[in-house]
Design an enzyme around this catalytic site. Structure first.
Site, PDB file in Angstrom:
ATOM      1  N   ARG A  65       0.833  -1.190   0.000  1.00  0.00           N
ATOM      2  CA  ARG A  65       0.000   0.000   0.000  1.00  0.00           C
ATOM      3  C   ARG A  65       0.881   1.258   0.000  1.00  0.00           C
ATOM      4  O   ARG A  65       1.916   1.304   0.662  1.00  0.00           O
ATOM      5  CB  ARG A  65      -0.881  -0.146   1.237  1.00  0.00           C
ATOM      6  CG  ARG A  65      -1.264   0.972   2.060  1.00  0.00           C
ATOM      7  CD  ARG A  65      -1.996   0.393   3.272  1.00  0.00           C
ATOM      8  NE  ARG A  65      -1.188   0.521   4.468  1.00  0.00           N
ATOM      9  CZ  ARG A  65      -1.389   1.470   5.373  1.00  0.00           C
ATOM     10  NH1 ARG A  65      -2.362   2.326   5.225  1.00  0.00           N
ATOM     11  NH2 ARG A  65      -0.624   1.567   6.424  1.00  0.00           N
TER      12      ARG A  65
ATOM     13  N   CYS B 214      26.306  17.185  26.659  1.00  0.00           N
ATOM     14  CA  CYS B 214      25.558  15.957  26.936  1.00  0.00           C
ATOM     15  C   CYS B 214      25.655  15.621  28.419  1.00  0.00           C
ATOM     16  O   CYS B 214      26.743  15.478  28.969  1.00  0.00           O
ATOM     17  CB  CYS B 214      26.125  14.820  26.094  1.00  0.00           C
ATOM     18  SG  CYS B 214      25.556  13.207  26.651  1.00  0.00           S
TER      19      CYS B 214
ATOM     20  N   CYS C  73      27.670  12.259  29.111  1.00  0.00           N
ATOM     21  CA  CYS C  73      29.094  12.089  28.828  1.00  0.00           C
ATOM     22  C   CYS C  73      29.907  12.174  30.124  1.00  0.00           C
ATOM     23  O   CYS C  73      29.492  12.814  31.094  1.00  0.00           O
ATOM     24  CB  CYS C  73      29.569  13.155  27.841  1.00  0.00           C
ATOM     25  SG  CYS C  73      29.290  12.700  26.108  1.00  0.00           S
TER      26      CYS C  73
ATOM     27  N   ASN D  24      18.136   7.531  38.176  1.00  0.00           N
ATOM     28  CA  ASN D  24      17.477   8.510  37.305  1.00  0.00           C
ATOM     29  C   ASN D  24      17.102   9.771  38.083  1.00  0.00           C
ATOM     30  O   ASN D  24      16.470   9.691  39.134  1.00  0.00           O
ATOM     31  CB  ASN D  24      16.214   7.861  36.721  1.00  0.00           C
ATOM     32  CG  ASN D  24      15.674   8.605  35.515  1.00  0.00           C
ATOM     33  OD1 ASN D  24      15.659   9.833  35.486  1.00  0.00           O
ATOM     34  ND2 ASN D  24      15.232   7.861  34.518  1.00  0.00           N
TER      35      ASN D  24
ATOM     36  N   HIS E  13      30.300   9.041  23.083  1.00  0.00           N
ATOM     37  CA  HIS E  13      29.020   9.654  22.723  1.00  0.00           C
ATOM     38  C   HIS E  13      28.561   9.277  21.308  1.00  0.00           C
ATOM     39  O   HIS E  13      27.365   9.267  21.018  1.00  0.00           O
ATOM     40  CB  HIS E  13      29.170  11.179  22.842  1.00  0.00           C
ATOM     41  CG  HIS E  13      27.912  11.953  22.626  1.00  0.00           C
ATOM     42  ND1 HIS E  13      26.938  12.071  23.595  1.00  0.00           N
ATOM     43  CD2 HIS E  13      27.455  12.658  21.554  1.00  0.00           C
ATOM     44  CE1 HIS E  13      25.942  12.819  23.134  1.00  0.00           C
ATOM     45  NE2 HIS E  13      26.233  13.186  21.896  1.00  0.00           N
TER      46      HIS E  13
ATOM     47  N   ASN F  84      15.430   2.710  25.047  1.00  0.00           N
ATOM     48  CA  ASN F  84      14.733   3.418  23.980  1.00  0.00           C
ATOM     49  C   ASN F  84      15.801   4.006  23.089  1.00  0.00           C
ATOM     50  O   ASN F  84      16.567   4.862  23.532  1.00  0.00           O
ATOM     51  CB  ASN F  84      13.871   4.556  24.540  1.00  0.00           C
ATOM     52  CG  ASN F  84      12.703   4.039  25.368  1.00  0.00           C
ATOM     53  OD1 ASN F  84      12.124   3.009  25.045  1.00  0.00           O
ATOM     54  ND2 ASN F  84      12.369   4.750  26.435  1.00  0.00           N
TER      55      ASN F  84
ATOM     56  N   SER G 199      15.594  11.042  24.508  1.00  0.00           N
ATOM     57  CA  SER G 199      15.878  12.467  24.460  1.00  0.00           C
ATOM     58  C   SER G 199      17.372  12.760  24.411  1.00  0.00           C
ATOM     59  O   SER G 199      17.778  13.912  24.365  1.00  0.00           O
ATOM     60  CB  SER G 199      15.228  13.179  25.652  1.00  0.00           C
ATOM     61  OG  SER G 199      15.554  12.527  26.845  1.00  0.00           O
TER      62      SER G 199
ATOM     63  N   HIS H 254      23.281   9.807  23.395  1.00  0.00           N
ATOM     64  CA  HIS H 254      24.375   9.085  24.044  1.00  0.00           C
ATOM     65  C   HIS H 254      23.907   7.644  24.295  1.00  0.00           C
ATOM     66  O   HIS H 254      22.799   7.434  24.785  1.00  0.00           O
ATOM     67  CB  HIS H 254      24.737   9.773  25.368  1.00  0.00           C
ATOM     68  CG  HIS H 254      26.016   9.258  25.952  1.00  0.00           C
ATOM     69  ND1 HIS H 254      27.179   9.988  25.951  1.00  0.00           N
ATOM     70  CD2 HIS H 254      26.318   8.065  26.522  1.00  0.00           C
ATOM     71  CE1 HIS H 254      28.146   9.263  26.507  1.00  0.00           C
ATOM     72  NE2 HIS H 254      27.633   8.095  26.872  1.00  0.00           N
TER      73      HIS H 254
ATOM     74  N   HIS I 132      22.662   4.686  25.834  1.00  0.00           N
ATOM     75  CA  HIS I 132      22.254   4.388  27.210  1.00  0.00           C
ATOM     76  C   HIS I 132      20.938   3.630  27.232  1.00  0.00           C
ATOM     77  O   HIS I 132      20.166   3.659  26.279  1.00  0.00           O
ATOM     78  CB  HIS I 132      22.125   5.675  28.030  1.00  0.00           C
ATOM     79  CG  HIS I 132      20.897   6.479  27.701  1.00  0.00           C
ATOM     80  ND1 HIS I 132      20.763   7.219  26.542  1.00  0.00           N
ATOM     81  CD2 HIS I 132      19.731   6.646  28.377  1.00  0.00           C
ATOM     82  CE1 HIS I 132      19.590   7.811  26.523  1.00  0.00           C
ATOM     83  NE2 HIS I 132      18.928   7.480  27.615  1.00  0.00           N
TER      84      HIS I 132
ATOM     85  N   GLN J  19      17.904   1.943  30.368  1.00  0.00           N
ATOM     86  CA  GLN J  19      17.348   2.237  31.675  1.00  0.00           C
ATOM     87  C   GLN J  19      17.011   0.930  32.395  1.00  0.00           C
ATOM     88  O   GLN J  19      16.872  -0.124  31.768  1.00  0.00           O
ATOM     89  CB  GLN J  19      16.079   3.070  31.541  1.00  0.00           C
ATOM     90  CG  GLN J  19      16.289   4.408  30.849  1.00  0.00           C
ATOM     91  CD  GLN J  19      15.085   5.334  30.991  1.00  0.00           C
ATOM     92  OE1 GLN J  19      14.558   5.531  32.086  1.00  0.00           O
ATOM     93  NE2 GLN J  19      14.644   5.891  29.883  1.00  0.00           N
TER      94      GLN J  19
ATOM     95  N   TYR K 281      -7.020   1.512  15.128  1.00  0.00           N
ATOM     96  CA  TYR K 281      -7.452   0.114  15.191  1.00  0.00           C
ATOM     97  C   TYR K 281      -6.603  -0.657  16.195  1.00  0.00           C
ATOM     98  O   TYR K 281      -7.113  -1.474  16.968  1.00  0.00           O
ATOM     99  CB  TYR K 281      -7.375  -0.558  13.814  1.00  0.00           C
ATOM    100  CG  TYR K 281      -7.769  -2.015  13.919  1.00  0.00           C
ATOM    101  CD1 TYR K 281      -9.096  -2.383  14.047  1.00  0.00           C
ATOM    102  CD2 TYR K 281      -6.794  -3.017  13.971  1.00  0.00           C
ATOM    103  CE1 TYR K 281      -9.464  -3.711  14.201  1.00  0.00           C
ATOM    104  CE2 TYR K 281      -7.151  -4.347  14.127  1.00  0.00           C
ATOM    105  CZ  TYR K 281      -8.487  -4.687  14.250  1.00  0.00           C
ATOM    106  OH  TYR K 281      -8.835  -5.999  14.428  1.00  0.00           O
ATOM    107  N   GLU K 282      -5.308  -0.397  16.188  1.00  0.00           N
ATOM    108  CA  GLU K 282      -4.394  -1.120  17.065  1.00  0.00           C
ATOM    109  C   GLU K 282      -4.670  -0.805  18.532  1.00  0.00           C
ATOM    110  O   GLU K 282      -4.565  -1.677  19.395  1.00  0.00           O
ATOM    111  CB  GLU K 282      -2.950  -0.781  16.705  1.00  0.00           C
ATOM    112  CG  GLU K 282      -2.489  -1.328  15.352  1.00  0.00           C
ATOM    113  CD  GLU K 282      -2.952  -0.517  14.138  1.00  0.00           C
ATOM    114  OE1 GLU K 282      -3.719   0.457  14.311  1.00  0.00           O
ATOM    115  OE2 GLU K 282      -2.545  -0.864  13.018  1.00  0.00           O
TER     116      GLU K 282
ATOM    117  N   GLN L   3      -1.684  -4.805  14.481  1.00  0.00           N
ATOM    118  CA  GLN L   3      -1.873  -5.203  13.079  1.00  0.00           C
ATOM    119  C   GLN L   3      -0.551  -5.022  12.351  1.00  0.00           C
ATOM    120  O   GLN L   3       0.186  -4.085  12.620  1.00  0.00           O
ATOM    121  CB  GLN L   3      -2.967  -4.320  12.457  1.00  0.00           C
ATOM    122  CG  GLN L   3      -3.405  -4.707  11.054  1.00  0.00           C
ATOM    123  CD  GLN L   3      -2.514  -4.124   9.958  1.00  0.00           C
ATOM    124  OE1 GLN L   3      -1.761  -3.191  10.190  1.00  0.00           O
ATOM    125  NE2 GLN L   3      -2.583  -4.701   8.776  1.00  0.00           N
TER     126      GLN L   3
END
Ligand SMILES: O=P(O)(O)O[C@H]1O[C@H](CO)[C@@H](O)[C@H](O)[C@H]1O
Ligand SMILES: O=P(O)(O)O[C@H]1O[C@H](CO)[C@@H](O)[C@H](O)[C@H]1O
Lengths: 347, 347
Positions: A29, A50, A53, A75, A112, A152, A160, A163, A165, A167, A315-316, A322
């Site tokens: 699609r 950073c 760093c 954190n 970094h 992430n 965000s 560097h 990393h 968690q 939908y998800e 999906q």
């Protein structure tokens, strides 16, 4: 299997008890919607701005040490509080419980400019050793019964700071996803006396349709029930309930599996490939968790290119996950890249 | 309630049986990550390049009629196929089932420049009447047992065309989210002889902490267990299992609720507010579904401004949904905007 490559169908995830809708006929699609930034930036090895760093100062005024490999700290904006008040609210349909926990940040490298994909296997092994020691020490704390290790990666995944990393969020009770996997693995183990993933690996290693890479101790595969376009899972061949049970001499093989997967991800669309990854493992609640078989999953959002991702939206959110391209097609593409990596001795 | 405004805790969603982690102490954390485009574009009332505008030609070569209010057609790239082959795969831990269905697109207005927030209440009512007739006719088809009405609004929600439109995906079996709500509402109904939402509304209308707006037939509220920062739910005061049971004279009140909510959303960050919305209602499976109380939910991603959204990523994917600002704070902000809307006679 050919029906699953042609017709709309749903696949069952035996770990969570949930289904995913697969629409193989829809893979071509056209797309006219939002495109992401391609993330082709090159970064310096040290960035004075950073806060991750080495030697730099963080938001709360603390100075990072001149760390040389892996660096862990609590954190500064933890979502879970360790010593907050215990309370419980139970008023008809309004129900809440205090939840305590400790959130940590783990810098994978002082460099970094690197990501796990750029790090050598020995340096990834150091990250694994830190995960093991953090899992052990957090798991021992009073009121901590589950430790979630995750990363992430990439702005599109809410990261965000580029560097390298990850968690670690640890907490008093089992979060939803873990609780589902706990229940389903327990039921399976009681009935079969093998862990669910032990039997699943047996099937997959025979079928060879979704295997991306394997070494002596690990399999990298696209699970039959994968949700994200290029989702993959790293599973130890031996049943182990958590990463503590991974023998010291095999941590290098886990590091190799991570290295291969992240390297081929970067090759796939020629971009620093965004994803969220996480390790699901047994709770640290001192119960008998022999039904648990730990595994590390990667949920990458990119679908067709460095800029076009899969949206898990209407939908998800209201129905079910999906996907368009099938896990088998995704696995073949990734396997091909993994084979090339070895042939080209890039590794 | 004050503990829930200060300490990390989890809240229970009795409709799904799942928890959400709330971190009220974290609402003021700085943000240096990805920002979205602010979406301040103004659009023409008719765009010759839009495949949803009246009179234009779609990807498959079909020409849209010169429609005057609402226009429905079968999705040219349907994720579900109506007449595809039935099959079932059940090989150890590898399990799949054919899933058939019909996917439709519903244009809310011929005016390319509008969204539900800009449409007048009478025109929104026409959309509702179309939802009702589509729900009826799809629900009657053989092999269709559930009808999911939803809208993805805004590029950030994967919407590839800004023309005001939603979708309707109907299918043979109950998707995950619906199946959870089916089970929990059924259990509650058996035990209490009231629908779960009937009793929940009673509590909320007494507490008045999370109500955003109400009229004679509907309540707009931020549920106690909301996941998204400004998530809201429109619930009929009378228990009705699906939108067919909504009396004709009350569709205008449903339209008013949608109008108020979407208007205040746009005011919140001065932007055309992105969200996915969906109506959860009883399956069309001819069973006794008196335990169902239909409701429409809005899941908007924006957190602090037109450009900063909440990311449901690593921890949320592997653990559980997490939020910073409390549902009570969100509800107060939205209620304030709703009150102003009426005072200013903008409505
Ligand atoms: O159908 P559309 O608008 O092209 O696509 C959008 O909505 C669908 C249903 O939520 C999703 O599966 C797609 O990922 C999203 O981009
Ligand atoms: O903790 P960070 O990196 O600031 O934040 C990121 O990861 C968290 C855990 O998945 C999420 O709750 C946030 O929405 C996301 O932006």
């Amino acid at each position: 299997m050919e029906n699953t490559q042609e017709y709309s169908h749903k696949r069952f995830n035996p770990l969570t008890g949930e289904w995913v809708l697969v629409s193989p006929h829809r893979a071509k699609r056209p797309w006219q919607g939002q495109e992401e930034d391609a993330n082709q930036e090159t970064r310096p090895t040290h960035d004075p701005d950073c806060y991750l760093c080495s030697g730099n100062t963080r938001a709360n005024g603390e100075k990072n040490p001149d760390y040389e490999d892996v660096f862990v700290f609590v954190n500064d904006f933890s979502a879970l509080q360790k010593d907050s008040k215990q309370f419980s609210l139970n008023d008809g349909l309004i129900k809440a419980e205090a939840e305590q926990g400790i959130c940590k940040v783990i810098c994978f490298s002082p460099d970094h400019s690197k990501s796990l994909a750029d790090m050598n296997v020995k340096d990834i092994q150091k990250v694994i050793h830190t995960w093991q020691s953090e899992f052990t020490s957090l798991g021992k704390q009073s009121n901590i019964n589950y430790v979630q290790i995750f990363e992430n990666k990439g702005a599109v995944m809410g990261c965000s700071n580029p560097h390298p990393h990850g968690q670690i969020w640890s907490q008093s009770t089992l979060p939803n996803e873990v609780s589902k996997k706990d229940i389903h693995q327990k039921t399976y183990y009681k009935q079969n006396n093998n862990t669910l993933l032990q039997d699943y690996l047996k099937q997959e290693l025979k079928l060879k349709e979704r295997i991306v890479f394997e070494n002596r101790a690990f399999v990298v595969l696209v699970p039959f029930w994968a949700i994200w376009p290029y989702e993959a899972m790293i599973v130890p061949k031996q049943p182990q309930k958590d990463i503590i049970e991974l023998p010291r001499e095999e941590t290098i093989l886990f590091a190799e599996a991570i290295s291969v997967l992240t390297k081929i991800y970067d090759k796939l669309f020629n971009t620093s490939f965004p994803y969220s990854s996480g390790i699901h493992q047994a709770p640290t609640n001192n119960e008998n968790n022999e039904h648990w078989h730990w595994h590390m999953s990667f949920y990458p959002p990119l679908l067709r290119s460095a800029t076009v991702k899969k949206f898990m939206v209407g939908y998800e959110m209201f129905g079910m996950a999906q996907r368009d391209i099938t896990p088998e097609t995704a696995a073949q593409t990734l396997k091909h890249l993994a084979d090339n990596l070895y042939t080209a001795k890039h590794f």
